[in-house]
Design a protein around this motif. Structure first.
Motif, mmCIF file in Angstrom:
data_model
loop_
_atom_site.group_PDB
_atom_site.id
_atom_site.type_symbol
_atom_site.label_atom_id
_atom_site.label_comp_id
_atom_site.label_asym_id
_atom_site.label_seq_id
_atom_site.Cartn_x
_atom_site.Cartn_y
_atom_site.Cartn_z
ATOM 1 N N ALA A 187 -7.413 1.349 -6.168
ATOM 2 C CA ALA A 187 -8.376 0.467 -6.855
ATOM 3 C C ALA A 187 -7.844 -0.962 -6.947
ATOM 4 C CB ALA A 187 -8.641 1.014 -8.260
ATOM 5 N N LEU A 188 -6.612 -1.210 -6.464
ATOM 6 C CA LEU A 188 -6.046 -2.562 -6.625
ATOM 7 C C LEU A 188 -5.974 -3.280 -5.276
ATOM 8 C CD1 LEU A 188 -5.075 -1.184 -9.342
ATOM 9 C CD2 LEU A 188 -3.027 -2.610 -9.160
ATOM 10 N N SER A 189 -5.971 -4.635 -5.351
ATOM 11 C CA SER A 189 -5.847 -5.426 -4.100
ATOM 12 C C SER A 189 -4.363 -5.477 -3.713
ATOM 13 C CB SER A 189 -6.318 -6.864 -4.357
ATOM 14 O OG SER A 189 -5.306 -7.528 -5.132
ATOM 15 N N PHE A 237 0.836 -1.213 0.000
ATOM 16 C CA PHE A 237 0.000 0.000 0.000
ATOM 17 C C PHE A 237 0.866 1.257 0.000
ATOM 18 C CE2 PHE A 237 -3.787 -2.356 0.443
ATOM 19 C CZ PHE A 237 -3.429 -3.502 1.162
ATOM 20 N N ALA A 238 2.081 1.155 0.619
ATOM 21 C CA ALA A 238 2.877 2.384 0.775
ATOM 22 C C ALA A 238 3.878 2.561 -0.353
ATOM 23 C CB ALA A 238 3.641 2.311 2.102
ATOM 24 N N SER A 239 4.127 1.465 -1.140
ATOM 25 C CA SER A 239 5.238 1.593 -2.108
ATOM 26 C C SER A 239 4.765 2.163 -3.438
ATOM 27 C CB SER A 239 5.890 0.224 -2.325
ATOM 28 O OG SER A 239 4.974 -0.606 -3.007
ATOM 29 N N VAL A 261 -0.812 9.404 -5.784
ATOM 30 C CA VAL A 261 -1.225 10.493 -6.690
ATOM 31 C C VAL A 261 -1.124 10.042 -8.161
ATOM 32 C CG1 VAL A 261 -0.474 12.738 -7.530
ATOM 33 C CG2 VAL A 261 -0.590 12.305 -5.069
ATOM 34 N N HIS A 262 -0.246 9.059 -8.443
ATOM 35 C CA HIS A 262 -0.046 8.657 -9.863
ATOM 36 C C HIS A 262 -0.709 7.310 -10.140
ATOM 37 C CE1 HIS A 262 2.764 11.929 -10.235
ATOM 38 N NE2 HIS A 262 3.568 11.450 -9.311
ATOM 39 N N PRO A 263 -1.052 7.037 -11.454
ATOM 40 C CA PRO A 263 -1.539 5.690 -11.797
ATOM 41 C C PRO A 263 -0.437 4.663 -11.568
ATOM 42 C CG PRO A 263 -1.283 7.075 -13.782
ATOM 43 C CD PRO A 263 -1.044 7.953 -12.607
ATOM 44 N N VAL A 264 -0.851 3.394 -11.381
ATOM 45 C CA VAL A 264 0.134 2.374 -10.983
ATOM 46 C C VAL A 264 1.208 2.155 -12.058
ATOM 47 C CG1 VAL A 264 -1.381 1.159 -9.388
ATOM 48 C CG2 VAL A 264 -1.426 0.564 -11.827
ATOM 49 N N GLY A 265 0.907 2.463 -13.316
ATOM 50 C CA GLY A 265 1.896 2.246 -14.382
ATOM 51 C C GLY A 265 3.033 3.264 -14.338
#
Lengths: 319, 323, 320, 286
Positions: free
Chosen positions: C153-155, C101-103, C107-111
Motif C-alpha cells: 500500500a506504500l509508494s 520493494f524487497a526489503s 506478510v507483515h505490516p510495515v511497522g
C-alpha cells in the motif's frame, strides 16, 4: 522555427485503459524525419503505455479506447493484423524496455536478423548476412557475434543487437522504450553516442521514452512530459534546457534534478506522492502537489493550449 | 557441467536401489527364507527352500561378503529363480515382461505427452477458445479417475459390452510371435484399449503443464520483441512459443516418468497384459520375493535410464545448458 | 580529524567459481582501505560489478571478507567476533537496502521491522513500542497512520523511509546505505538524500553511501572513494574526486555521468568490462585506459598522494 | 464470480459432501460386510447399487469405504507435506553441507519410481492403514521437500530476510517469523496435492491386494470386484460407484488445488495473453 516536416508519426487524443482504469488520457504528440521526441514521466505516468499503445504493441490486458495514431498517413488503430505486421519492423521498429532479455535464447544472433529479413520479403540470397554484419559494426559490435548465443553476450552487447535489429530494414521511425535504464552509465553513454550518430546518417525519426529528463535535454529535439496518464507539457528541449518550462510539474522535475558540476543551485524534491491512475485526483491530476493550485484546478481538468509549446494548465499560457 | 552432475545422480540412485534391494530382505526380523517357508506351510519341499535361500543370497557369511556375492550375481544378470515360474530364472521371466511394458506404457506415455503438449500449446495460443475453457476441466476430471479404474471401465464397456477390442493378453492366440505383419497387427489391436486408457488418464496433466508454461512464455520479452519485428504468427508459435515452452515441459516429463510408469503397471493388471505389471501382481500374490526384487530393480533402472535420456535431450535442445 | 569510527584495511572478498583442477575465483574486492568518521558521509562510487555493494555487505557483516581488517573504534571485529556479528555490533552498524520493494516482508505490516529493532535492542518495551514506532516514522517524515499498513500500500519513497526508520530504531552510529535512491523517482530522491545529510549533521552519525550515481554522491557526501573491479582507484574530498577526478577511470566515470554537454564529446576510454575472474596483474583499468603505459600491466599501481588527503592509485599520477 | 472462485467453490462443495459421507455415512447404511442377498445382483429398489460378488450391499461398502480412504488420504496428505517441508526448509535455510546431503537424498528419492518401492515395502510390512500411511509418507515426502527447499532458497536471499539478520534477529525467529509465513499458500496447495496423491496411491496398493483385505475401503472394494471377475460377468455396479466417488473427490481436490495455486502464483490467474497480436481497439469516446 522552420515549418515542421510532414510527421512520420502523428498521435491524436490517444486513450488507453486497463480494465476500468484509464492509464492514458487523450495524449497527443508527433515526430518528423530526423527529429527525436522524448517522452518523459515518472513511474506510473503511462509513458511506455502511450507509445506501445500507439504502435498497437501494448500487451494484454491493455486496450485502446480512443484517438488516432497515423504512421506515414495510415491510422495504425484502424489497421488489421496483416497490415500492421507489414509495418512492424519495416516502417516502425521498437527497441523494447526489457531488451536485455528480448532475444530468443534458443536462436543465435544471426538467426534473429535472418528471420526479421525473411518476415519482410528479403530472401536469404539477397545478402542478408552481409547486411546484418554491417549493422552490428554500425552499433559497435564485432560481426563474428552473428554466430554467438544471446546468453553469451553482456547486457550492453544485447542492447546493441536489439538496436541493430531495429535498424535492419531502415525504418523511417525508431521507438526506444527506456533502452538504457538497466545499463551502467559508461555503456549507456557509448550506446547513446552511437545512436545519435546513426540518426544523423540515416535521418530516421526517433521516439525515446525515459524517466531521465536530464538525458532528454541533451538527446531530444522536443520533450513531452506525462503525469498520471496525461500530457502536461510538450516543448522544444532547448526551451526547457534554457529554463523556459511553463507547467509547474515540469518546473518541479527540473528543480529536482541534481546540479551539474559547478552549478550553484540545490535540488528541491516535489512534495507529496505521485498520483495513482487507478484512483486519480479530480480536475487537474497534479493539483494535490502543485504550488500554484487554485480551487478551479481540483474541479475542472485543464485544456491543452498552444502549438509549438503546449501546456495543460489553467494558470499558464501555451505558445 | 550440470549434465555430468545429473548423470552421476542417476548412477547414485541406481546404486541406492541395488543396496535397498539387498538390505530389505535382510532387514526383516528372523531368517527371511525360514519365514517364507513357514508361510508356504509345506507346499515347498526342502530343495525349493535351498533355492530360495540361494536366490535371496542369504548365507552365514559376513554381511559384506554376501553383499559382494549379491553384486557379483547381479553383474552376471542372475536375479535368482522365480517361485511362481519355478524353476525359470527371474531375469528371463522379467525380460519378456519388460519388452511388452516398454511397448505399451512407453507408447502410451509418448502419445499422451505429445498430444497433451500439443493441446496445451493450442489452448494457450487460443486463450479463451473452447480448447482453453472446456478441455482443461474435462481432462482434469478424467485424470482424477485412478488409472486402473479407467482401465476397468474401458475394458468392461468397449471390451466386454461392445466387443470392439480384445481385453486380455498382448496378442491373439491365432498369431505366431515373430517379425510378421499379422502378429504386429494383433499386438497393436491388443494394446489399443489399455494404451488409450493410459493416454486419457494422463493427458490432462501434460496439457495443463504445457498450457501454463506457454501462457507464461507468450507474455515474455522474446515473443513480444518477435511480434514487434513483424514475425509471422507461425514463426512465433513454432520457433518462439513452442520451443521455449517445451523445455520446462520436458523436464517435468522426466520427473513424472516414475509416477506414470506405476500407473501403467496397474492398467496392465486389469487387461492381463503380460508386462511388468502383471508380473508384479503375480509376484505379490505368489509372494515370489526374488521376482519381486528383480522387478523392483528393472523398473527402477528403466526409469533412471529414461530420465537420463530426457536430461540429455533437454541439454541438447537448450544452448544455455550446453555452455 | 578525530580517529575514524570505521576503518577497512586491506579488505579482500572472493567467490569460488568452480573450475578444475585449479579453483577459479571471482575477486569482488581486493586490498580495500576505507575510513568513515562520525558526522561524515563517505560515498563508495562504482559501476555494477565494481564490488561496492559487496563491501557494504561486509561492513554490515552479511558477507565475510577472506582477508583484511574491519576496525570499529579501532577494534578488529573480524577477530573479536569471528562467528558473526554480535547484538552489540548490530546496535552500532545498520544497513539500508537498495530495493524498497524487497526489503519489507510482504506478510507483515510495515511497522513490524521497526518494532522488532526497538524490542531487540531494549529501546522499547511491549507497552511503549507502538508509540516509539510512530515516533520513528514521524522522524523520517512518514504519517503515524502508515504503521499498520502493508508494504504493497506504500509508494517506493515511503517504503525507503520505513527502511531508514528501521535502521534508526537501534540508534546506530554507522548507517550503510546500499544505493538507497536508485529505485526512487527523481522527484522524491532528493528528500531521501537530504535525510542522510541531516543524520550526519544533526545526529553526527557516520554514513557509508554506496551508489553508482555520481550526481547524488556529489550532492550529499563529504568524501568519495571510486572503485573499479573491486579495487580503489581514487579517494579524497567528494568535491574534487567527483568533480575534478585525477584517475583516468574516475575521469571516464565523471565524463559519462556529466549531463548538459550535448552528447558531443567522445568518452576518454575504450569500452570493456572489469576483469574480476582471476584478474591479470597490474591496474585492472589498464586495458581500457587512454593513458596506459607498459608499467600499468606489469605491477600494481602505486598509491600517490596528489594532496594531503587525496590519493590516486595510478602509475601516471604526480605527487603534490 | 471469477473462474477461480467458481472452481474453489465447486471443489469445496464436493469435498464437504464426501466428508459428510465419511463421517455420518456408516450410521445411515446397513452393515457392509453382512451377506444380505444373492451375489452380483443388479441395482434394485432394495439394494440401490446391487450386491457384490459375495452378496454384500455395494452402497454400504462404498459409503463405509469412504471413511478409511479419506482418513488415510488426509492424514498422509498433511504429514507428508509437513515432513517434506521440514526437511526441505532445513536444507534450504542451513545451506552448506546440510543442503548438499539433504539435497542429494531428496534428488535420489525423487528419481526412484514410487510404486515398485511401495509394493516391496507393503509386501514386507504387516498390511493395514498404519503400514499404508507409513509407506505413502516414506515415498511421498521428497517431492514436497524439493518444492519447499526451492522456495526457501529463493526467500532466503530476499532483502527482508537479510534485514531481519541485520537487526539481530535470532536464527529461529528469522525462519519462523520471516520465512515460514511466506510459504503458507504454497504449503496449502501442496497439502491438497498430497492428499490427492495419497488417495490414488492407497487405492492402487489396496487394488493390488496389499491393503488389509478384511477392512472395507474403496481400494479393497475394487480388489474384490476384480477378484470375483465382476468385470467379465459385466457386473458394472460393483466397481463403477467406487470409481465415480474417487473421481469426484479427486476432481474436488484438483479444483481446490487450482484455486490455491492461483493465489500462490498470481500470474496464472490474470487473463493474460493468448496468441500475440495487435492491441485491441474498443472505442468508447467518439
Amino acid at each position: 522555427m522552420a515549418e515542421p516536416t510532414v510527421p512520420v508519426l502523428e498521435v491524436q487524443d490517444l486513450s488507453i485503459a486497463y480494465g476500468p482504469v484509464r492509464a492514458v488520457d487523450r495524449v497527443s504528440f508527433a515526430v518528423g524525419r530526423g527529429e527525436t521526441v522524448g517522452m518523459v514521466g515518472e513511474s506510473g505516468s503511462g509513458k511506455s503505455t502511450a507509445v506501445l499503445g500507439a504502435l498497437r504493441l501494448l500487451p494484454a490486458p491493455g486496450r485502446i479506447v480512443g484517438g488516432t495514431a497515423r504512421l506515414e498517413g495510415h491510422d495504425l488503430l484502424a489497421l488489421d493484423a496483416p497490415a500492421l505486421r507489414e509495418r512492424w519492423g519495416a516502417r516502425v521498429a521498437l527497441v523494447p524496455q526489457g531488451a536485455l532479455s528480448s532475444l530468443n535464447p534458443l536462436l543465435r544472433v544471426g538467426d534473429h536478423f535472418a528471420e526479421t529479413f525473411a518476415a519482410h520479403g528479403v530472401r536469404p540470397s539477397e545478402g542478408g548476412r552481409e547486411r546484418a554484419a554491417s549493422l552490428l559494426a554500425k552499433v559497435g559490435l564485432d560481426p563474428r557475434h552473428l554466430d554467438s548465443w544471446p546468453h553469451a553476450l553482456s547486457g550492453g552487447m544485447r542492447q546493441r543487437v536489439a538496436i541493430a535489429l531495429g535498424l535492419a530494414l531502415d525504418p523511417p521511425l525508431l521507438v526506444l522504450d527506456e533502452p538504457t535504464t538497466a545499463l551502467d552509465v559508461v555503456v549507456e553513454r557509448e550506446i547513446l553516442l552511437q545512436l545519435v550518430q546513426l540518426q544523423r546518417e540515416a535521418g530516421f525519426a526517433m521516439v525515446f521514452v525515459t524517466h531521465d529528463l536530464a538525458l532528454l535535454l541533451e538527446l531530444a529535439t522536443r520533450v513531452a512530459v506525462l503525469y498520471a496518464g496525461r500530457l502536461v507539457e510538450e516543448a522544444p528541449a532547448a526551451v526547457l534546457a534554457a529554463g523556459g518550462a511553463r507547467h509547474p510539474y515540469t518546473r518541479g522535475l527540473l528543480a529536482a534534478l541534481p546540479p551539474a558540476p559547478g552549478e550553484a543551485r540545490l535540488p528541491v524534491s516535489i512534495p507529496g506522492v505521485a498520483a495513482n491512475v487507478a484512483d486519480p485526483p479530480p480536475g487537474c491530476r497534479y493539483h494535490p502537489r502543485c504550488p500554484l493550485a487554485e480551487p478551479r484546478c481540483s474541479v475542472e481538468a485543464p485544456a491543452t493550449r498552444g502549438t509549438t509549446h503546449r501546456v495543460a494548465c489553467h494558470l499558464v499560457e501555451g505558445a | 557441467m550440470n549434465l555430468v552432475r545429473r548423470l552421476s545422480l542417476y548412477l547414485l540412485a541406481a546404486w541406492v536401489a541395488l543396496t535397498l534391494n539387498f538390505i530389505l530382505p535382510r532387514a526383516m526380523p528372523g531368517d527371511p527364507a525360514q519365514a517364507l517357508y513357514a508361510r508356504f506351510q509345506g507346499r515347498l519341499d526342502p530343495e525349493a527352500l535351498g533355492a530360495l535361500r540361494l536366490t535371496l543370497g542369504i548365507s552365514d557369511a559376513p554381511m559384506f561378503e554376501q553383499y559382494m556375492s549379491y553384486l557379483g550375481q547381479l553383474a552376471r544378470g542372475e536375479l535368482g529363480t522365480s517361485l511362481v515360474y519355478f524353476p525359470a530364472p527371474v531375469g528371463e521371466v522379467i525380460g519378456v515382461g519388460l519388452g511388452w511394458t516398454l511397448f505399451l506404457a512407453g507408447g502410451a506415455l509418448i502419445v499422451a505427452f505429445a498430444l497433451g503438449s500439443g493441446l496445451g500449446a493450442w489452448a494457450a495460443w487460443r486463450r479463451g477458445g473452447w480448447t482453453d475453457t472446456l478441455l482443461p476441466p474435462l481432462l482434469s476430471f478424467l485424470g482424477a479417475f485412478p488409472y486402473f479404474w479407467l482401465a476397468m471401465a474401458a475394458a468392461w464397456f468397449f471390451g466386454v459390452q461392445l466387443g470392439w477390442f480384445p481385453v486380455r493378453h498382448a496378442y491373439g492366440p491365432e498369431v505366431t510371435p515373430g517379425w510378421n505383419l499379422d502378429f504386429a497387427a494383433s499386438a497393436v489391436r491388443h494394446a489399443l484399449l489399455p494404451g488409450a486408457t493410459m493416454v486419457v488418464a494422463s493427458l490432462g496433466g501434460w496439457m495443463l503443464t504445457m498450457r501454463n508454461t506457454m501462457v507464461g512464455v507468450l507474455g515474455d520479452e522474446p515473443v513480444r520483441f518477435g511480434l514487434a519485428r513483424g514475425l509471422s504468427p507461425r514463426r512465433l508459435f513454432v520457433d518462439y512459443a513452442l520451443r521455449l515452452a517445451l523445455l520446462p515441459s520436458l523436464t517435468s516429463f522426466g520427473m513424472a516418468l516414475g509416477f506414470v510408469l506405476s500407473g501403467a503397471l496397474l492398467t496392465e493388471m486389469v487387461f492381463g497384459y503380460p508386462g511388468q505389471g502383471m508380473l508384479l501382481l503375480q509376484a505379490v500374490r505368489g509372494q515370489d520375493y526374488p521376482l519381486l526384487q528383480g522387478l523392483f530393480l528393472t523398473i527402477t533402472l528403466a526409469v533412471l535410464g529414461a530420465n537420463a535420456v530426457v536430461d540429455v535431450l533437454v541439454v541438447a535442445l537448450d544452448p544455455r545448458a550446453r555452455s | 580529524m578525530t580517529a575514524p569510527l570505521l576503518s577497512l584495511r586491506g579488505i579482500g572478498v572472493r567467490f569460488p567459481q568452480g573450475g578444475w583442477p585449479r579453483h577459479r575465483f571471482l575477486r569482488a574486492a581486493h586490498a580495500v582501505d576505507l575510513d568513515v568518521g562520525r558526522g561524515e558521509i563517505v560515498a563508495l562510487v562504482g559501476e555494477s560489478g565494481s564490488g561496492k555493494s559487496t563491501l557494504g555487505r561486509v561492513v554490515a557483516r552479511l558477507q565475510e571478507a577472506h582477508a583484511g581488517q574491519l576496525l570499529l573504534d579501532g577494534v578488529d571485529v573480524l577477530r573479536s567476533e569471528p562467528g558473526g556479528a554480535s547484538l552489540a555490533y548490530r546496535r552500532r552498524v545498520q544497513l539500508v537496502f537498495q530495493d524498497p520493494f524487497a526489503s519489507l516482508n510482504p506478510v507483515h505490516p510495515v511497522g513490524h521491522g521497526v518494532a522488532r529493532s526497538l524490542l531487540l535492542h531494549g529501546h522499547a518495551t511491549a507497552a511503549t513500542v507502538r508509540e516509539r514506532v510512530q515516533a520513528g516514522f514521524a522522524a523520517v517524515g512518514l504519517g503515524k497512520e502508515l504503521v499498520d499498513r502493508h508494504p504493497y500500500a506504500l509508494s517506493g519513497g515511503q517504503r525507503q523511509r520505513v527502511a531508514i526508520a528501521r535502521a534508526l530504531a537501534v540508534e546506530p552510529e554507522l548507517i550503510v546505505a546500499d544505493e538507497p535512491t536508485s529505485m526512487l523517482d527523481v522527484s522524491v530522491r532528493t528528500d531521501v538524500l537530504r535525510l542522510f545529510r541531516r543524520l550526519a549533521d544533526a545526529e553526527s552519525r557516520a554514513v557509508l553511501l554506496v551508489t553508482h550515481d555520481l550526481a547524488s554522491a556529489r550532492l550529499v557526501s563529504d568524501r568519495a572513494v571510486v572503485l573499479y573491479a573491486g579495487r580503489v582507484m581514487e579517494s579524497g574530498p567528494a568535491a574534487r574526486v567527483l568533480a575534478e577526478p585525477r584517475h583516468p577511470y574516475a575521469r571516464l566515470l565523471a565524463a559519462a555521468s556529466r549531463r548538459h554537454d550535448g552528447l558531443a564529446a567522445p568518452l576518454p576510454g575504450r569500452p570493456g568490462t572489469p576483469p574480476v575472474v582471476d584478474p591479470p596483474p597490474g591496474c585492472p583499468f589498464a586495458a581500457r585506459c587512454p593513458e596506459a603505459i607498459p608499467a600499468c600491466t606489469a605491477a600494481d599501481a602505486p598509491v600517490v598522494a596528489v594532496a594531503p588527503d587525496h590519493l590516486v592509485h595510478c602509475h601516471r599520477a604526480e605527487p603534490a | 464470480m471469477s473462474r477461480g472462485d467458481l472452481r474453489s467453490r465447486v471443489g469445496a462443495a464436493l469435498l464437504l459432501l464426501f466428508v459428510l459421507v465419511a463421517v455420518a455415512g456408516p450410521w445411515l447404511v446397513a452393515d457392509p460386510v453382512a451377506l444380505v442377498a444373492k451375489p452380483l445382483e443388479p441395482p434394485s429398489a432394495e439394494h440401490w447399487l446391487g450386491t457384490t460378488g459375495q452378496g454384500q450391499d455395494v452402497l454400504a461398502q462404498t459409503v463405509v469405504g469412504a471413511r478409511s480412504t479419506l482418513l488415510v488420504g488426509v492424514v498422509v496428505g498433511i504429514l507428508v507435506v509437513a515432513l517434506g517441508a521440514a526437511i526441505g526448509a532445513t536444507a534450504g535455510f542451513l545451506g552448506g553441507v546440510a543442503d548438499l546431503v539433504l539435497g542429494l537424498v531428496i534428488n535420489v528419492s525423487l528419481v526412484m519410481p514410487g510404486l515398485p518401492l511401495m509394493v516391496i515395502l507393503a509386501a514386507w510390512l504387516p498390511p493395514g492403514p498404519v503400514t499404508m500411511a507409513l509407506v505413502l509418507i516414506f515415498t511421498g515426502w521428497p517431492w514436497h521437500a524439493r518444492v519447499v527447499r526451492a522456495q526457501v532458497l529463493a526467500l532466503r536471499n530476499r532483502d527482508f530476510v537479510a534485514a531481519a539478520v541485520v537487526r539481530g534477529e535470532p536464527t529461529w525467529r528469522v525462519v519462523a517469523v520471516e520465512i515460514l509465513p511466506n510459504l503458507a499458500s504454497l504449503l496449502g496447495s501442496s497439502a491438497v496435492g498430497a492428499t490427492l496423491y495419497a488417495i490414488g496411491a492407497q487405492v492402487g496398493l489396496e487394488f493390488l491386494g496389499l491393503g488389509d483385505l478384511a477392512s472395507v475401503s474403496w481400494g479393497t472394494n475394487l480388489y474384490w470386484a476384480t477378484n470375483d471377475s465382476a468385470l467379465l460377468v459385466g457386473a458394472w455396479w460393483t466397481f463403477v460407484p467406487t470409481g465415480v466417488c474417487l473421481a469426484l473427490v479427486g476432481f474436488g481436490l484438483a479444483l481446490l488445488g487450482f484455486a490455491l495455486d492461483e493465489r500462490a502464483n498470481p500470474r496464472l490467474a490474470v487473463s493474460s495473453s493468448g496468441a500475440p497480436g495487435p492491441t485491441p481497439v474498443e472505442r468508447t469516446d467518439g
